[in-house]
Each structure stands twice: as structure tokens, then as C-alpha cells.
Design a protein around this motif. Structure first.
Motif, PDB file in Angstrom:
ATOM      1  N   LYS A 282       0.824  -1.221   0.000  1.00  0.00           N
ATOM      2  CA  LYS A 282       0.000   0.000   0.000  1.00  0.00           C
ATOM      3  C   LYS A 282       0.851   1.262   0.000  1.00  0.00           C
ATOM      4  N   LYS A 283       2.189   1.097  -0.170  1.00  0.00           N
ATOM      5  CA  LYS A 283       3.007   2.314  -0.220  1.00  0.00           C
ATOM      6  C   LYS A 283       2.763   2.993  -1.559  1.00  0.00           C
ATOM      7  N   LYS A 284       2.952   4.342  -1.578  1.00  0.00           N
ATOM      8  CA  LYS A 284       2.690   5.033  -2.837  1.00  0.00           C
ATOM      9  C   LYS A 284       3.785   4.759  -3.835  1.00  0.00           C
ATOM     10  N   THR A 285       5.019   4.562  -3.307  1.00  0.00           N
ATOM     11  CA  THR A 285       6.132   4.358  -4.257  1.00  0.00           C
ATOM     12  C   THR A 285       6.587   2.905  -4.156  1.00  0.00           C
ATOM     13  N   VAL A 286       7.385   2.488  -5.164  1.00  0.00           N
ATOM     14  CA  VAL A 286       7.915   1.127  -5.129  1.00  0.00           C
ATOM     15  C   VAL A 286       9.315   1.198  -4.555  1.00  0.00           C
ATOM     16  N   ASP A 287       9.735   0.181  -3.799  1.00  0.00           N
ATOM     17  CA  ASP A 287      11.123   0.218  -3.315  1.00  0.00           C
ATOM     18  C   ASP A 287      11.960  -0.632  -4.251  1.00  0.00           C
TER      19      ASP A 287
END
Lengths: 99, 94
Positions: free
Chosen positions: A93-98
């Protein structure tokens, strides 16, 4: 391509004559956890998919790139039946990808 | 082309014969700031990208061009693995 589940079949006798012999299946789009989404498409079956099977649908002009659908008014074709799906990068659910 | 991240793989033995031999990957579309943009989609992989890698993919009927067949029902194909992205902060904020 989109992931979907075959939920039904469409029969039609009065149709564009180029579509004679086509098998029309109703495919409901699934998300990564196999939950049904709202969008459904009618796709021409090219691999012998049955109702209830999880399939992959190609859309747009690529759908005409099969021996059967070539030069026909078709914009969605079932091109694979899914055996296994492995989501290794969990959606946290994070806005960015790691990276 | 679009930027994306490979987030999973799909196995399908029964498929249109022209696409056999290619891996099918799940791709999460992202923008240049690695923010998720849009719904994940399935793309054929012609460059051997691994899960988690940042890639870019081509869509529509051009997606068939990287394949060594002339006709295949494919509307998204991974055509490159990204080494690095450089974004000019000033431009990007416009």
C-alpha cells in the motif's frame, strides 16, 4: 494483458459474418489476489478455455494477431489459461515502489 | 513506452502457441519518481527481468515486434531493464 476469470458464454446467431465460428466468453477482470473487479469483457477464445478458469486476455489491435481473429472485428482474445500466479513483490500500500 | 516494476510471474502451460517460450510477468506501472501509477498488468518478458526490477515496456500491437514470431496476441512486452533514471527536479515540478 489482463488477468480474468471466465464467468460465462455468449451465443449470437445474427452477427458480423466474419465472426461466424467464434467462441465468445465473458471474462471478468481479477486483481492480483483473484478478487473480481467491475470490468468484464467479451473475448474470443483461442485456447479452449472453459467457464470458471482463470485466463489472460490480450486487448486492442493485438487481439487480431491470431490465425482466427486476423482482419476480424475483435479487440479481446483469450491467449492463455493460468496455472500459477506468484506475486513476489508484495503490495504494501506504499505510494512508491522500493527498488 | 512506460516505466514499471516487475512484481510477479505467471505460469500458463495452455496458451497460444506463438507465445510459448516467453516468461509472463506481472508489472506495476510507475512514473519517473517511482510512484505507482495505474493498475498492474501482464507483460511478456523478452529481456529476462527479475522480480522487483525496474523495467520499461511497450504496449499495443507494437508489443509483438520484439517476439520472433510475426503474429501473437500480445499487447504488452518488457523491452528493457532500467539501470538508472535521471529527472531534472526543476522540469519535473512544472
Amino acid at each position: 494483458m489482463l488477468l480474468g476469470k471466465v464467468i460465462g458464454t455468449v451465443w449470437s446467431t445474427r452477427k458480423d459474418e466474419a465472426l461466424v465460428g467464434a467462441k465468445f466468453l465473458i471474462v471478468r477482470q481479477l486483481d492480483l489476489d483473484y478478487n473480481p473487479k467491475d470490468s468484464t469483457v467479451i473475448a474470443v477464445d483461442s485456447v479452449g478455455a472453459g467457464v470458471g478458469e482463470v485466463v489472460i486476455v490480450a486487448q486492442g489491435s493485438s487481439a487480431r494477431q491470431t490465425t482466427f481473429t486476423k482482419n476480424k472485428p475483435v479487440d479481446a482474445v483469450i491467449m492463455a489459461i493460468v496455472d500459477k500466479l506468484d506475486i513476489s513483490v508484495k503490495d504494501n500500500k506504499k505510494k512508491t515502489v522500493d527498488v | 513506452m512506460y516505466l514499471g516494476q516487475v512484481i510477479g510471474t505467471i505460469w500458463a502451460t495452455k496458451k497460444y502457441e506463438a507465445v510459448t517460450g516467453y516468461k509472463m510477468q506481472f508489472v506495476q506501472p510507475i512514473n519517473s519518481l517511482l510512484e505507482k501509477t495505474g493498475e498492474p498488468l501482464i507483460a511478456l518478458d523478452t529481456v529476462g527481468a527479475g522480480a522487483g526490477e525496474i523495467i520499461f515496456y511497450v504496449t499495443a500491437s507494437e508489443a509483438v515486434i520484439p517476439l520472433d514470431v510475426d503474429m501473437a496476441p500480445v499487447d504488452a512486452t518488457i523491452v528493457g531493464i532500467v539501470d538508472s533514471i535521471n529527472v531534472d527536479r526543476k522540469q519535473e515540478a512544472v
